[in-house]
Design an enzyme around this catalytic site. Sequence first.
Site, PDB file in Angstrom:
ATOM      1  N   ASP A  88     -19.687 109.372  34.997  1.00  0.00           N
ATOM      2  CA  ASP A  88     -19.000 108.251  34.353  1.00  0.00           C
ATOM      3  C   ASP A  88     -19.227 108.262  32.843  1.00  0.00           C
ATOM      4  O   ASP A  88     -19.495 107.232  32.239  1.00  0.00           O
ATOM      5  CB  ASP A  88     -19.432 106.915  34.970  1.00  0.00           C
ATOM      6  CG  ASP A  88     -18.399 105.800  34.708  1.00  0.00           C
ATOM      7  OD1 ASP A  88     -17.242 106.122  34.339  1.00  0.00           O
ATOM      8  OD2 ASP A  88     -18.754 104.622  34.842  1.00  0.00           O
TER       9      ASP A  88
ATOM     10  N   GLY B 171     -25.603  90.763  27.301  1.00  0.00           N
ATOM     11  CA  GLY B 171     -24.226  91.081  27.679  1.00  0.00           C
ATOM     12  C   GLY B 171     -24.053  90.998  29.175  1.00  0.00           C
ATOM     13  O   GLY B 171     -25.005  90.752  29.914  1.00  0.00           O
TER      14      GLY B 171
ATOM     15  N   THR C  47     -19.648  94.444  34.926  1.00  0.00           N
ATOM     16  CA  THR C  47     -19.035  94.159  36.213  1.00  0.00           C
ATOM     17  C   THR C  47     -20.075  93.773  37.257  1.00  0.00           C
ATOM     18  O   THR C  47     -19.880  92.842  38.037  1.00  0.00           O
ATOM     19  CB  THR C  47     -18.289  95.414  36.732  1.00  0.00           C
ATOM     20  OG1 THR C  47     -17.931  96.216  35.600  1.00  0.00           O
ATOM     21  CG2 THR C  47     -17.051  95.028  37.492  1.00  0.00           C
ATOM     22  N   TYR C  48     -21.165  94.516  37.291  1.00  0.00           N
ATOM     23  CA  TYR C  48     -22.146  94.330  38.359  1.00  0.00           C
ATOM     24  C   TYR C  48     -23.448  93.721  37.885  1.00  0.00           C
ATOM     25  O   TYR C  48     -24.368  93.551  38.679  1.00  0.00           O
ATOM     26  CB  TYR C  48     -22.489  95.678  39.005  1.00  0.00           C
ATOM     27  CG  TYR C  48     -21.303  96.422  39.540  1.00  0.00           C
ATOM     28  CD1 TYR C  48     -20.371  95.780  40.361  1.00  0.00           C
ATOM     29  CD2 TYR C  48     -21.104  97.761  39.233  1.00  0.00           C
ATOM     30  CE1 TYR C  48     -19.273  96.462  40.856  1.00  0.00           C
ATOM     31  CE2 TYR C  48     -20.012  98.446  39.733  1.00  0.00           C
ATOM     32  CZ  TYR C  48     -19.101  97.792  40.540  1.00  0.00           C
ATOM     33  OH  TYR C  48     -18.026  98.475  41.027  1.00  0.00           O
ATOM     34  N   ALA C  49     -23.556  93.452  36.593  1.00  0.00           N
ATOM     35  CA  ALA C  49     -24.876  93.094  36.092  1.00  0.00           C
ATOM     36  C   ALA C  49     -24.816  92.156  34.892  1.00  0.00           C
ATOM     37  O   ALA C  49     -23.830  92.124  34.160  1.00  0.00           O
ATOM     38  CB  ALA C  49     -25.629  94.353  35.701  1.00  0.00           C
TER      39      ALA C  49
HETATM   40  P1  ADP Z   1     -20.685  97.718  31.663  1.00  0.00           P
HETATM   41  O1  ADP Z   1     -20.164  97.122  32.941  1.00  0.00           O
HETATM   42  O2  ADP Z   1     -19.900  97.333  30.433  1.00  0.00           O
HETATM   43  O3  ADP Z   1     -21.012  99.183  31.729  1.00  0.00           O
HETATM   44  P2  ADP Z   1     -23.501  96.935  31.731  1.00  0.00           P
HETATM   45  O4  ADP Z   1     -23.643  96.069  32.917  1.00  0.00           O
HETATM   46  O5  ADP Z   1     -24.153  98.278  31.780  1.00  0.00           O
HETATM   47  O6  ADP Z   1     -22.016  97.010  31.332  1.00  0.00           O
HETATM   48  O7  ADP Z   1     -23.997  96.171  30.430  1.00  0.00           O
HETATM   49  C1  ADP Z   1     -23.355  95.016  29.947  1.00  0.00           C
HETATM   50  C2  ADP Z   1     -23.627  94.828  28.448  1.00  0.00           C
HETATM   51  O8  ADP Z   1     -25.034  94.660  28.234  1.00  0.00           O
HETATM   52  C3  ADP Z   1     -23.239  96.017  27.605  1.00  0.00           C
HETATM   53  O9  ADP Z   1     -21.936  95.925  27.132  1.00  0.00           O
HETATM   54  C4  ADP Z   1     -24.236  95.970  26.461  1.00  0.00           C
HETATM   55  O10 ADP Z   1     -23.760  95.101  25.451  1.00  0.00           O
HETATM   56  C5  ADP Z   1     -25.464  95.347  27.073  1.00  0.00           C
HETATM   57  N1  ADP Z   1     -26.469  96.352  27.449  1.00  0.00           N
HETATM   58  C6  ADP Z   1     -26.496  97.120  28.565  1.00  0.00           C
HETATM   59  N2  ADP Z   1     -27.570  97.918  28.607  1.00  0.00           N
HETATM   60  C7  ADP Z   1     -28.270  97.667  27.470  1.00  0.00           C
HETATM   61  C8  ADP Z   1     -29.498  98.181  26.898  1.00  0.00           C
HETATM   62  N3  ADP Z   1     -30.212  99.117  27.520  1.00  0.00           N
HETATM   63  N4  ADP Z   1     -29.902  97.688  25.715  1.00  0.00           N
HETATM   64  C9  ADP Z   1     -29.156  96.744  25.076  1.00  0.00           C
HETATM   65  N5  ADP Z   1     -28.015  96.231  25.539  1.00  0.00           N
HETATM   66  C10 ADP Z   1     -27.561  96.666  26.726  1.00  0.00           C
END
Ligand code: ADP
Length: 314
Positions: free
Chosen positions: A134, A14, A17-19
């Site tokens: 958050d 996935g 915003t930052y990652a």
């Molecule tokens: P957001 O900006 O939506 O908070 P993140 O950058 O934390 O998103 O994560 C983006 C996407 O990656 C999430 O919507 C999720 O689908 C997936 N994701 C994030 N962390 C994990 C994890 N620890 N295990 C599995 N999928 C994850």
Amino acid sequence: QEVKNRYKKTTKLGEGTYAIVFKGEVVDKPGTFVAIKKIKINAEFKDGIAMDAIREIKHLQELSHPNIIKLHAVYSSKSQNLNIVLELLPLGDLEDLMRASDSVTYGAADVKAWMGMVCRGIWWCHANFVLHRDIKLNNLLIAADGSVKIADFGLARTFADPYTEMTFNVITRWYRPPELLYRARHYSGAVDIWSVGVVFAELVLRRFWLPGDTDLGQLQLICDTFGTPTEDNWPGVSKLEGYIKPGEGEVKRGLPRDYWDTSFGLIGPLGISLLRSMLALNPHKRLTAKQVLEHAWWTADPRPTPKDQLPNPK
Ligand code: ADP
């Protein structure tokens, strides 16, 4: 062996915003998977975002609890990228679950199980002097065994020193408590409890509950629902920088008892009492995480669903 060679990125999970988040495999243990969060660093935001990432790392490393996402390692690749290796939580999040009304049904026992895990995680944060700041449905992720884990510590900070001024521009608006909307600079774990209360309500209603489209709109929704904050129900509120003094005849009383009984009937009178105590306007009157865990709702019928029997959105 260098940390960065211990993990191998595989598929993309996935993007936020930052990652960008990847599934990763532990090289030495084939078949063992992790999530690798690669922080995007571009020139413009470089400093701010790198700081968020570092805060996330700091707080996660200090907290070890079954309902808080586990941080395995941190490394940089190609000089500029920051990679955070996290526990893989593959079953989506509580927002997916709340939205999946076509495919997933759940009841009071399930909500009690999810909320119990969230509240224990938050209690552990606060017991260790960390505010999450958050909490929202999509930061509550579901592990392979069905447990819920608090993720996204990007905004967390230690609150050991209550006299340090803190920024009020935290927490996604819909989950923001009135004291932050009034720009309080000294706040406490009570801000997270409000957000957890909103999460609780959304799980029961299966929709977003207080979706303000501006900060003022958010305050309006809060006043309409809970009543207007005044010196009577919240001594000191009028001293907050952003307080808006209601005009003559503008003090709202909040929605009647009947609204709560009808909308939140699923969780019964004890559940409603807990919900409302997490959402006291006055942060000093809001339950603490410890008091939340001591509430009678948790041990009343129905008992929480065992985690291996909980539904999930995947
Ligand atoms: P957001 O900006 O939506 O908070 P993140 O950058 O934390 O998103 O994560 C983006 C996407 O990656 C999430 O919507 C999720 O689908 C997936 N994701 C994030 N962390 C994990 C994890 N620890 N295990 C599995 N999928 C994850």
